[in-house]
Design an enzyme around this catalytic site. Structure first.
Site, PDB file in Angstrom:
ATOM      1  N   SER A  82      11.185   4.342  -2.165  1.00 15.89           N
ATOM      2  CA  SER A  82      11.370   3.848  -0.802  1.00 15.89           C
ATOM      3  C   SER A  82      11.092   2.350  -0.659  1.00 15.89           C
ATOM      4  O   SER A  82      11.106   1.833   0.456  1.00 15.89           O
ATOM      5  CB  SER A  82      10.432   4.615   0.150  1.00 15.89           C
ATOM      6  OG  SER A  82       9.078   4.398  -0.206  1.00 15.89           O
TER       7      SER A  82
ATOM      8  N   THR B 194       2.447  10.996  -1.512  1.00 11.25           N
ATOM      9  CA  THR B 194       2.732   9.568  -1.377  1.00 11.25           C
ATOM     10  C   THR B 194       1.976   8.776  -2.433  1.00 11.25           C
ATOM     11  O   THR B 194       2.508   7.820  -3.012  1.00 11.25           O
ATOM     12  CB  THR B 194       2.352   9.083   0.028  1.00 11.25           C
ATOM     13  OG1 THR B 194       3.155   9.771   0.991  1.00 11.25           O
ATOM     14  CG2 THR B 194       2.550   7.587   0.174  1.00 11.25           C
TER      15      THR B 194
ATOM     16  N   TRP C 226      12.206  -1.388  -1.042  1.00  9.65           N
ATOM     17  CA  TRP C 226      11.717  -1.424   0.343  1.00  9.65           C
ATOM     18  C   TRP C 226      12.867  -1.129   1.286  1.00  9.65           C
ATOM     19  O   TRP C 226      13.948  -1.717   1.137  1.00  9.65           O
ATOM     20  CB  TRP C 226      11.114  -2.787   0.697  1.00  9.65           C
ATOM     21  CG  TRP C 226       9.916  -3.132  -0.113  1.00  9.65           C
ATOM     22  CD1 TRP C 226       9.864  -3.965  -1.190  1.00  9.65           C
ATOM     23  CD2 TRP C 226       8.573  -2.655   0.092  1.00  9.65           C
ATOM     24  NE1 TRP C 226       8.583  -4.045  -1.672  1.00  9.65           N
ATOM     25  CE2 TRP C 226       7.774  -3.253  -0.906  1.00  9.65           C
ATOM     26  CE3 TRP C 226       7.993  -1.793   1.014  1.00  9.65           C
ATOM     27  CZ2 TRP C 226       6.413  -2.995  -0.987  1.00  9.65           C
ATOM     28  CZ3 TRP C 226       6.649  -1.549   0.927  1.00  9.65           C
ATOM     29  CH2 TRP C 226       5.872  -2.156  -0.070  1.00  9.65           C
TER      30      TRP C 226
ATOM     31  N   ARG D 205      -3.560  -6.255   4.291  1.00 11.75           N
ATOM     32  CA  ARG D 205      -3.574  -7.490   3.510  1.00 11.75           C
ATOM     33  C   ARG D 205      -2.517  -8.494   3.967  1.00 11.75           C
ATOM     34  O   ARG D 205      -2.589  -9.661   3.588  1.00 11.75           O
ATOM     35  CB  ARG D 205      -3.401  -7.197   2.026  1.00 11.75           C
ATOM     36  CG  ARG D 205      -2.115  -6.478   1.679  1.00 11.75           C
ATOM     37  CD  ARG D 205      -2.097  -6.009   0.227  1.00 11.75           C
ATOM     38  NE  ARG D 205      -0.831  -5.349  -0.087  1.00 11.75           N
ATOM     39  CZ  ARG D 205      -0.563  -4.081   0.201  1.00 11.75           C
ATOM     40  NH1 ARG D 205      -1.469  -3.334   0.797  1.00 11.75           N
ATOM     41  NH2 ARG D 205       0.611  -3.563  -0.117  1.00 11.75           N
TER      42      ARG D 205
ATOM     43  N   ARG E  65      -1.892  -1.059  11.164  1.00  7.58           N
ATOM     44  CA  ARG E  65      -2.979  -0.507  10.347  1.00  7.58           C
ATOM     45  C   ARG E  65      -4.319  -1.126  10.752  1.00  7.58           C
ATOM     46  O   ARG E  65      -5.350  -0.446  10.793  1.00  7.58           O
ATOM     47  CB  ARG E  65      -2.742  -0.820   8.867  1.00  7.58           C
ATOM     48  CG  ARG E  65      -1.762   0.054   8.139  1.00  7.58           C
ATOM     49  CD  ARG E  65      -1.742  -0.333   6.664  1.00  7.58           C
ATOM     50  NE  ARG E  65      -0.645   0.285   5.944  1.00  7.58           N
ATOM     51  CZ  ARG E  65      -0.315  -0.005   4.694  1.00  7.58           C
ATOM     52  NH1 ARG E  65      -1.014  -0.929   4.036  1.00  7.58           N
ATOM     53  NH2 ARG E  65       0.690   0.602   4.104  1.00  7.58           N
TER      54      ARG E  65
ATOM     55  N   GLU F 270     -20.065  -9.047  27.476  1.00  6.89           N
ATOM     56  CA  GLU F 270     -20.800  -9.668  28.574  1.00  6.89           C
ATOM     57  C   GLU F 270     -21.898 -10.598  28.046  1.00  6.89           C
ATOM     58  O   GLU F 270     -22.089 -11.712  28.560  1.00  6.89           O
ATOM     59  CB  GLU F 270     -21.426  -8.581  29.456  1.00  6.89           C
ATOM     60  CG  GLU F 270     -20.401  -7.679  30.133  1.00  6.89           C
ATOM     61  CD  GLU F 270     -20.055  -6.449  29.313  1.00  6.89           C
ATOM     62  OE1 GLU F 270     -19.674  -5.434  29.923  1.00  6.89           O
ATOM     63  OE2 GLU F 270     -20.166  -6.500  28.063  1.00  6.89           O
TER      64      GLU F 270
ATOM     65  N   HIS G 186     -22.251  -7.391  22.847  1.00  6.13           N
ATOM     66  CA  HIS G 186     -21.047  -6.990  23.583  1.00  6.13           C
ATOM     67  C   HIS G 186     -20.473  -8.203  24.316  1.00  6.13           C
ATOM     68  O   HIS G 186     -21.053  -9.286  24.335  1.00  6.13           O
ATOM     69  CB  HIS G 186     -21.378  -5.870  24.566  1.00  6.13           C
ATOM     70  CG  HIS G 186     -21.719  -4.576  23.897  1.00  6.13           C
ATOM     71  ND1 HIS G 186     -21.944  -3.402  24.597  1.00  6.13           N
ATOM     72  CD2 HIS G 186     -21.887  -4.251  22.590  1.00  6.13           C
ATOM     73  CE1 HIS G 186     -22.223  -2.421  23.754  1.00  6.13           C
ATOM     74  NE2 HIS G 186     -22.198  -2.920  22.524  1.00  6.13           N
TER      75      HIS G 186
ATOM     76  N   PRO H 176       7.414  13.369   4.112  1.00  6.76           N
ATOM     77  CA  PRO H 176       7.953  14.305   5.108  1.00  6.76           C
ATOM     78  C   PRO H 176       7.135  15.580   5.277  1.00  6.76           C
ATOM     79  O   PRO H 176       7.075  16.131   6.372  1.00  6.76           O
ATOM     80  CB  PRO H 176       9.365  14.612   4.590  1.00  6.76           C
ATOM     81  CG  PRO H 176       9.379  14.175   3.166  1.00  6.76           C
ATOM     82  CD  PRO H 176       8.392  13.067   3.050  1.00  6.76           C
TER      83      PRO H 176
END
Length: 343
Positions: free
Chosen positions: A177, A205, A179, A216, A193, A56, A54, A279
């Site tokens: 879509s 999708t 772009w 990426r 992301r 610390e 961690h 949607p």
């Protein structure tokens, strides 16, 4: 009120904690700076991947590597030091053993296994303990908003991302879509992301765009889990979302309860869930009241007929509309990034 030296160390510790994004899940992102009594930096570090040191401990190791004695020093940390033995020993014990005289923490740990017990253990060992000011606490909490959500609500912080035109379209009527937004906005979307423990989309999708849904366009030490909701079992075996890098999970028929899925993901250590969907699924998340933040990239173009951001249940009147508040508006390349949370 924090002294200038403590305030500067808190800013540095928060910057270090940001470097842990995409690295520490399911653990929180934490930074630590150790200061000598005269304000000199003796050591600094941030949390490593789960099961490793961690913040610390990293700061104590850094001080030792520099040849510094930390006895009588102040540890400035963005989250209350842990007091329980998980995959690593308690950070409280390491600070006590090192001879730290004072600990300034930005915010208490919401983990029920800690929740003030870390600070209490330090006090019992004779260490002076302080909490930072409200601004530092807010910054530290925001950095770990998903971890706080999982500890307090048992589910991830859900961020719904969408790219839209000026007239609110996310795709042409046939679903195309790519772009709507420019390269800068797409890279920025990958940075969001990267924050997530999991990225979720729907089978629609996948069938329309065959996306990879990985990270990426920005550097990352780990890939988020990719989840596809596929209630009718239509997943093509060669879909790119199933390919490396990273792991993918298909949730098939009989799994339609989004709230139950959120609780399940929380139990599996997912802090932030990043939803990029069409949607229908976006509307389902919104209608269920599960969206904690909207991340919207708006492009300076008009599309006309096309698909909306979300298919929502009909309203009886405008007074029944869900209200949101803007928390950020920033230009990213040629596009506008908007972040909103429920009002």
């Amino acid at each position: 009120m924090n002294s200038p030296a403590i305030a500067a160390a808190l800013r540095q510790a928060l910057s270090l904690a940001e470097q842990a994004i995409g690295l520490t899940d399911p653990n929180p992102r934490v930074g630590c700076v150790i200061l000598a009594p005269d304000g000199r930096e003796l050591g600094a570090g941030h949390t490593q991947p789960a099961g490793q040191a961690h913040a610390e401990v990293m700061a104590l190791r850094d001080a030792a590597a520099r040849g510094h004695d930390v006895r009588g020093a102040t540890a400035v940390v963005t989250l209350e030091p842990c007091s329980h033995h998980g995959r690593t020993p308690p950070c409280c014990d390491a600070l006590i053993a090192g001879g730290i005289a004072r600990v300034v923490a930005a915010v208490e740990d919401p983990n029920p296994q800690v929740a003030g017990q870390g600070l209490a253990r330090l006090k019992a060992a004779g260490i002076q303990v302080e909490l930072a000011d409200a601004a530092a606490a807010e910054a530290a909490s925001e950095l770990n908003i998903g971890f706080f959500s999982r500890m307090r609500r048992g589910r991830p912080f859900v961020r719904l991302k969408s790219a839209i035109s000026l007239d609110g379209r996310t795709a042409l009527p046939d679903g195309r879509s790519q772009w709507i937004t420019g390269e800068a906005a797409r890279a920025d979307g990958h940075a969001w992301r990267k924050r997530a423990g999991a990225v979720l989309t729907g089978i629609g999708t996948v069938l329309a765009d065959d996306p990879r849904m990985d990270v990426r366009l920005v550097p990352t030490a780990r890939q988020p889990l990719r989840i596809v909701l596929d209630p009718q079992g239509r997943m093509p075996p060669g879909a790119r979302i199933l390919q490396p890098p990273g792991e993918a999970r298909v949730i098939g028929p009989g799994r339609h309860d989004l709230a139950a899925l959120m609780a399940e993901l929380g139990g599996q250590g997912i802090n932030e869930l990043h939803v990029e969907a069409g949607p229908t699924l976006s509307g389902a998340f919104l209608d269920a009241g599960l969206v904690d933040e909207l991340l919207v990239y708006q492009a300076p173009m008009l599309i006309g007929a096309g698909r909306p951001l979300a298919d929502l249940a009909d309203l009886t009147g405008l007074d029944a509309a869900r209200r949101w508040r803007f928390i950020e508006a920033a230009q990213i390349g040629q596009d506008l990034r908007l972040r909103l949370r429920p009002k």
